[in-house]
Design an enzyme around this catalytic site. Structure first.
Site, PDB file in Angstrom:
ATOM      1  N   GLY A   1      51.253  92.084 116.784  1.00 26.85           N
ATOM      2  CA  GLY A   1      52.169  90.879 117.830  1.00 26.85           C
ATOM      3  C   GLY A   1      51.361  90.923 119.090  1.00 26.85           C
TER       4      GLY A   1
ATOM      5  N   ARG B   1      46.571  92.909 112.325  1.00 27.98           N
ATOM      6  CA  ARG B   1      47.470  93.482 111.034  1.00 27.98           C
ATOM      7  C   ARG B   1      47.210  94.572 110.185  1.00 27.98           C
ATOM      8  NH1 ARG B   1      51.723  90.844 113.330  1.00 27.98           N
ATOM      9  NH2 ARG B   1      51.381  88.957 115.025  1.00 27.98           N
TER      10      ARG B   1
ATOM     11  N   ASP C   1      56.024  98.517 111.908  1.00 28.68           N
ATOM     12  CA  ASP C   1      54.866  98.249 110.958  1.00 28.68           C
ATOM     13  C   ASP C   1      54.068  99.833 110.958  1.00 28.68           C
ATOM     14  OD1 ASP C   1      56.546  97.410 109.378  1.00 28.68           O
ATOM     15  OD2 ASP C   1      55.654  95.435 108.938  1.00 28.68           O
TER      16      ASP C   1
ATOM     17  N   LYS D   1      56.125  98.810 121.469  1.00 29.36           N
ATOM     18  CA  LYS D   1      55.769  97.952 121.327  1.00 29.36           C
ATOM     19  C   LYS D   1      56.491  96.863 120.671  1.00 29.36           C
ATOM     20  CE  LYS D   1      53.604  95.239 119.618  1.00 29.36           C
ATOM     21  NZ  LYS D   1      52.750  94.413 117.659  1.00 29.36           N
ATOM     22  N   THR D   2      56.755  96.030 120.734  1.00 29.47           N
ATOM     23  CA  THR D   2      56.901  94.310 120.079  1.00 29.47           C
ATOM     24  C   THR D   2      58.045  93.785 121.131  1.00 29.47           C
ATOM     25  OG1 THR D   2      58.631  93.961 118.012  1.00 29.47           O
ATOM     26  CG2 THR D   2      59.265  95.808 118.960  1.00 29.47           C
TER      27      THR D   2
ATOM     28  N   ASP E   1      59.527  91.411 120.385  1.00 29.07           N
ATOM     29  CA  ASP E   1      61.358  91.469 119.322  1.00 29.07           C
ATOM     30  C   ASP E   1      62.131  91.896 119.786  1.00 29.07           C
ATOM     31  OD1 ASP E   1      59.731  89.163 118.370  1.00 29.07           O
ATOM     32  OD2 ASP E   1      59.913  90.532 116.264  1.00 29.07           O
TER      33      ASP E   1
END
Lengths: 552, 552
Positions: B81, B145, B176, B202-203, B205
Site C-alpha cells: 500500500g 502485492r 510482509d 514503510k507503512t 499503519d
C-alpha cells in the site's frame, strides 16, 4: 496539550487589510456611488422595503473621517452552517470598533439569531477575541438557523436591543440569513428602533455572490481542503491503479464547490448540476458520460479514475425531480399509512408502479434498490423525500456499473470496475481559514464597523477586487435589497436573495468545458496538497481558481 | 495547470540528512555493533536463514570510506500500500548512488515485486527523479502485492537480475514485503547470485517497528492528514453542537493510527483494539463506554462528540472473533449452498440460530440487521467473512443508540443522539510527505545505498534518534531476521516479521489512558490543522506525538 502548535502560531497572524482601510480609523471616508435596484421584481421589493430600498452603493477611501462621534454597542450573530473565517469577521469588527473608541462595546449573541430573540449574549474583551483569531469554527459564540420572522420575535429582538442599548447588529450568514438581515433592517428602520443591521457574506457553497460580492467567505478554505483530499485520492488512484473513486462534495444546491475542486484537481469526471438541468440530462445520459470515461481509460490508462459529484446533483436531473414530486403526491394524506401497511417490498413496489406515471416508473426502476427504498422509507416529518440523504455517489456508481455490464456484453468494454466512496463536507467547514479567508474575513468585519460608524443600514459588507493582492482590495457596502427578488417559498411569494448558480457561460465553467474531454481520458491530475499558511506567496496567498478566472 | 503551486515549490525542497551522512560519500565509514538474534524462535529462524542470520547491527559514522570501488546496478521496488515518502526513498537512494559514482545505475521495477519477476523496469535519470522529489504517491513506478515465493518466481527474479547485471535490490515495503526481502536475500546468498537485498520500513499503519526501527515512514504524514480532518470535524461538532461524529481510520490490525490521531485531537472516545483484546471487552461493554460519554456530555456540554474507531477493531473483540470462526465452520463445504437456498432472511436467521453456540448467537443477535447480513452475504471467494468490509463505525453507533434507548427508558438519559460517519484512509496515503517523512525517507534511501556499497545483505535501512533534529539522527542497518519469528499462516509455520501492536504499558497509550476520562466528558478538542511544509519549525518540523512520547 491545550492548543495545537499551528493554532498557537496562527493566533499571532496579523490579517491583511485593503489598502484604503490601512491608514487608521481617522483616515477613512465614504465615496457614494449609484442608487441601486433589486435584481428583479423592483416594485415589489421596493414596496416591501420602503425604508431601505434603492440606497446607494458606497466605497471607502482615504480621507478625513467625518462620521459622528457616538458610543457604539454592536451585537454580532453567526447564522447558519459553519464556514472558515467567521471568527476573523468578529475580530476585524472588534478591532475597528475598539480602535474607533475604547468605550465601544461588542456583544456576541449566542447560538444564532435566537440569541438576539432570547437575549443570550456575552461581551467580548481583548483576551476573549485573542483566543479565536485566525481559527476555524463558529465555537466562539455558536451558530443557529432560527429566522426572525414572527411579530413576537421582532418584538423580543427589539427589547433585547433596547435593553443593551444596541446601536447595530452584524449578521454573518448565507443567502437566507442575509435576507433575514434585510428584513430586520427594514423592521428596525420602520419602527424607529435606532438599530442598524449589517450583513456579511458567508457560505462555503459559494452561491452568495453577484457583480459586487465577488465571493462568500469560507469557499476558499473549504474548497482547498476538499481539493487537498481529492488530490491525495487521485495520487492514490494513479499509484494503485485499482479503483474508481466517487467523491461527493458538500454544497446543497449550486455546484460551485464541485467546479472549483475540479479546476484544482483535474479529475476524470465532474458533474455540474446547472449543466444537467440546462441540458435536461437523464440519469442514463449522466451514467453514460461517466461510463465513456471508464471505458476509454480502461484501454489506455487503466481501471482507475476519480469522479466528483456535487451533493445537490439529483435535484438538477429533471426526470428525477419529476419522480420526487410524483412520489410526494402519491403519498399525500392517508396514502402514506396505506403504503406503510403493505406487507413487503414487492407489494410496495406494485403500489408504486400503479401510482407513478409510466415515465417516472421507468426512472424509478433503474435506481438501485437501496436508493429506491431510501425514497420511500426515509422521509422527513412532513413526508418529504430527504434528497440530501440520497447517496448519489453510490447511485451513479451503480448506474455506471450497469452501463459497463451492457458494454461488456456488447464486447466494447473489457475492464474491471471497482469503486470507493467519499463524502467531504464537515471536513472543511471549520478548517483554519486560509490566508485569503483570514484576510478577507477580517476586512469584512473591519469594514462592517465602518458601515455602522457611518450610519448605514441594510447593507452587506463588501470587499472586492479580491483576485489582486489585499493592498488593492476595495472596501465598501452594498444595499442587501440589490441582491433580492421574489421567489415562491412554501406556497408564498417571498423577497429573498437570489442564489448565484454556476453560470454556464462564465469563465470557470468554460475553462472546465474546454479541458474535460482530455481529463476524461488521460490522467491529468493535479495535487494541490494541504493549505499552507506560511511559505512562498504563490503557495500560501493563492485564491480560488474560480475567482482567478472570473476576476483575474 | 500542469502541476500545482505547492508541488512546484516542493520539488525544490532539499531534505535533511542525518549529521553523520552529511559530510559527503567519501567520509562515511561503518561501526559494527553486536551480533543479532531473532525476536523469537531463534533456532528455527537460523535454520531457515543460514546465510543471513545472526549478522551484526551496524552504524555509519564519520570516517574514511573503505568500501570497495565497484559499479553498482541497483533495482528498487515499491511494495504494498501507498505511504507518503516513497518517492523520497528513491530520490535519496539515487542521489547517494550517483554521488558515489556517476556510472552507477538505478532501475525502477514497475508495479511491485512482479516487476522483478517479469522484468518490467525503467532506468532513472536526473530529470525523471527531479519530477518526483518530495511528492506523495507511488506513481513513479507503481506498486504491487506480489510475493516472490515459488521456485519459478525465484528463478525468474534471478534471470532478471543477471540480465541487468544487478548488484542489489532495495525493497520498500511493510512487514510482509520485508519478510519477503529477507527470504530473497537468503535465496540470493544461498545461490551465489551476487545480489544484495536491502529493505526500507514503510507503512502508514505504524506496526513495523521495534527498538531499532523507531517508526515506519508514512505514519507521520498519514496521521497528520487524518488528524487535520478529525480536528476540523471536532471544531464543527463544537460549533454546531448537533452531531456525534464516528470516525473510522485506516490501519488494518494495530491501532497505532487511531491512538496517534487521538493524541493529536483529544476526542471524546477512541477505541484501541489491543486494549479491547487484552481486557476481553464485549461489544456491549464497548457500546456502554461510548454511551457513558454521550450521556455525561448530554448533561453538561451538549449532544455532540467525536469517536475514533480503528479499522481493525472488530477482530480484536474476542466474542466477535469467536462468532466469525463459528460462522466459517457453520458454512463449511456444502453448507453454504444449503444456506443460500433458503427462501428468505427469516429462514436464514433460523439456520444461523441452530448453527451457532448460544453465546455466539447472543452476540449475533445484538448486531444491526445490515451488519448481520454483511456477515453472511458478502464473503470472499474462499467463503471467509470480509471483516474489513464491516462498517464498524455504524455498528458501534447502532449499539450505542440501543444503549441510549434503554437509558432513556430508565430515565438517566434525556439527550438526543444524531450521528455522522467518516472513514479516512485513501485521503492520507498519498499526501505530500511532511518535512519529517520527506527527510526520513530521503535518509532511508541514502542510507540504503551506503548499506549496499558496504556489501550488506538482508538488512533493513535504519535511521534512528528520530525525535531529535535530523542532524542528530543515527544511520545504520539492522539484519531483517532480527524482527522475525515463526507464525501460523494458512495452516503452515512461516518465518515472518512480528507486527508491533500498541503496547498497553507504552508511554503513548499510558498518556491516553491518563487523560481519556476527562476527554470523554469535557470538550478538550485540539485542532492540529493542515500539514505545514513551511513556517515556524515548531509547526512544520513536528513529528508524531507517539514518537515524542516513546523516544522524546
Amino acid at each position: 496539550m491545550e492548543i495545537s502548535p499551528l493554532q498557537k502560531e496562527r493566533l499571532k497572524y496579523q490579517p491583511k487589510l485593503p489598502g484604503m482601510l490601512k491608514n487608521g480609523i481617522s483616515d477613512i471616508c465614504v465615496r457614494e456611488g449609484e442608487a441601486t435596484q433589486s435584481v428583479a421584481d423592483q416594485e415589489k421589493i421596493r414596496s416591501l422595503f420602503p425604508n431601505t430600498y434603492g440606497k446607494k452603493e458606497i466605497t471607502f477611501q482615504k480621507g478625513a473621517n467625518t462620521s459622528a462621534p457616538k458610543k457604539q454597542v454592536v451585537g454580532v450573530i453567526l447564522s447558519g452552517g459553519q464556514a472558515p473565517g467567521g471568527h476573523n469577521v468578529i475580530s476585524g469588527l472588534y478591532d475597528a470598533l475598539k480602535a474607533t473608541n475604547r468605550e465601544n462595546v461588542l456583544l456576541g449573541f449566542k447560538g444564532g439569531p435566537s440569541g438576539l430573540v432570547d437575549d443570550d449574549c456575552v461581551e467580548f474583551d481583548d483576551a476573549f477575541i485573542d483566543a479565536y483569531r485566525n481559527t476555524g469554527g463558529f465555537d466562539i459564540i455558536g451558530s443557529g438557523r432560527t429566522k426572525i420572522e414572527t411579530p413576537e420575535q421582532f418584538k423580543a429582538a427589539t427589547e433585547t436591543a433596547k435593553k443593551h442599548g444596541l446601536t447595530a447588529v452584524v449578521i454573518i450568514g448565507g443567502d437566507d440569513s442575509n435576507t433575514n438581515a434585510a428584513v430586520l433592517a427594514e423592521y428596525f428602520a420602520a419602527n424607529h428602533v435606532g438599530v442598524q443591521v449589517i450583513g456579511c457574506p458567508k457560505t462555503i457553497d459559494g452561491d452568495l455572490k453577484n457583480d459586487d460580492i465577488e465571493c462568500s467567505f469560507g469557499f476558499d478554505t473549504a474548497t482547498k481542503t476538499y481539493s487537498e483530499l481529492i488530490g491525495n485520492i487521485e495520487r492514490d488512484a494513479n499509484s494503485a491503479k485499482k479503483y474508481w473513486h466517487f467523491v461527493k462534495v458538500m454544497g446543497r444546491s449550486a455546484s460551485h464547490v464541485a467546479l472549483e475542486c475540479a479546476l484544482e484537481t483535474q479529475p476524470n469526471v465532474c458533474l455540474i448540476g446547472e449543466e444537467v438541468a440546462e441540458k435536461k440530462m437523464s440519469l442514463s445520459q449522466i451514467a453514460d458520460q461517466i461510463a465513456d470515461s471508464v471505458e476509454a481509460r480502461s484501454k489506455t490508462e487503466g481501471n482507475f479514475g476519480v469522479v466528483i459529484i456535487p451533493e445537490g446533483i439529483v435535484e438538477f436531473v429533471p426526470e428525477f425531480g419529476t419522480l420526487i414530486r410524483e412520489i410526494s403526491e402519491m403519498l399525500a394524506g392517508s396514502k402514506t399509512e396505506e403504503f406503510n401497511a403493505l406487507p413487503d417490498w414487492a407489494a410496495k413496489k406494485e403500489f408504486i408502479r400503479k401510482g407513478l406515471t409510466a415515465e417516472s416508473y421507468k426512472v424509478f426502476d433503474i435506481l438501485p434498490e437501496a436508493i429506491q427504498k431510501q425514497l420511500f422509507l426515509e422521509r422527513d416529518p412532513h413526508g418529504n423525500v430527504q434528497v440530501s440523504l440520497i447517496e448519489s455517489e453510490k447511485l451513479f456508481a451503480e448506474l455506471v456499473k450497469n452501463k459497463l455490464d451492457e458494454r461488456k456484453k456488447a464486447g466494447t468494454y473489457k475492464g474491471s470496475f471497482k469503486t470507493q466512496f467519499h463524502f467531504f463536507g464537515y471536513e472543511g467547514r471549520c478548517a483554519f481559514p486560509s490566508n485569503f479567508d483570514a484576510d478577507y474575513c477580517y476586512s469584512l468585519g473591519y469594514n462592517a464597523f465602518m458601515l455602522i460608524q457611518y450610519g448605514f443600514n441594510g447593507y452587506l459588507s463588501k470587499v472586492s477586487n479580491l483576485s489582486r493582492p489585499a493592498d488593492e482590495w476595495v472596501a465598501g457596502g452594498m444595499p442587501i435589497t440589490k441582491m433580492m427578488n421574489i421567489e415562491r417559498r412554501n406556497g408564498e411569494d417571498k423577497p429573498v436573495i437570489r442564489k448565484a448558480l454556476v453560470e454556464l457561460d462564465g469563465k470557470p465553467f468554460k475553462y472546465f468545458e474546454a479541458h474535460r474531454a482530455e481529463w476524461a481520458v488521460k490522467t491529468c491530475y493535479t495535487y494541490p496538497g494541504a493549505i499552507q499558511y506560511y511559505g512562498p506567496s504563490d503557495v500560501c496567498d493563492l485564491t480560488t481558481r474560480t475567482l482567478a478566472l472570473e476576476k483575474g
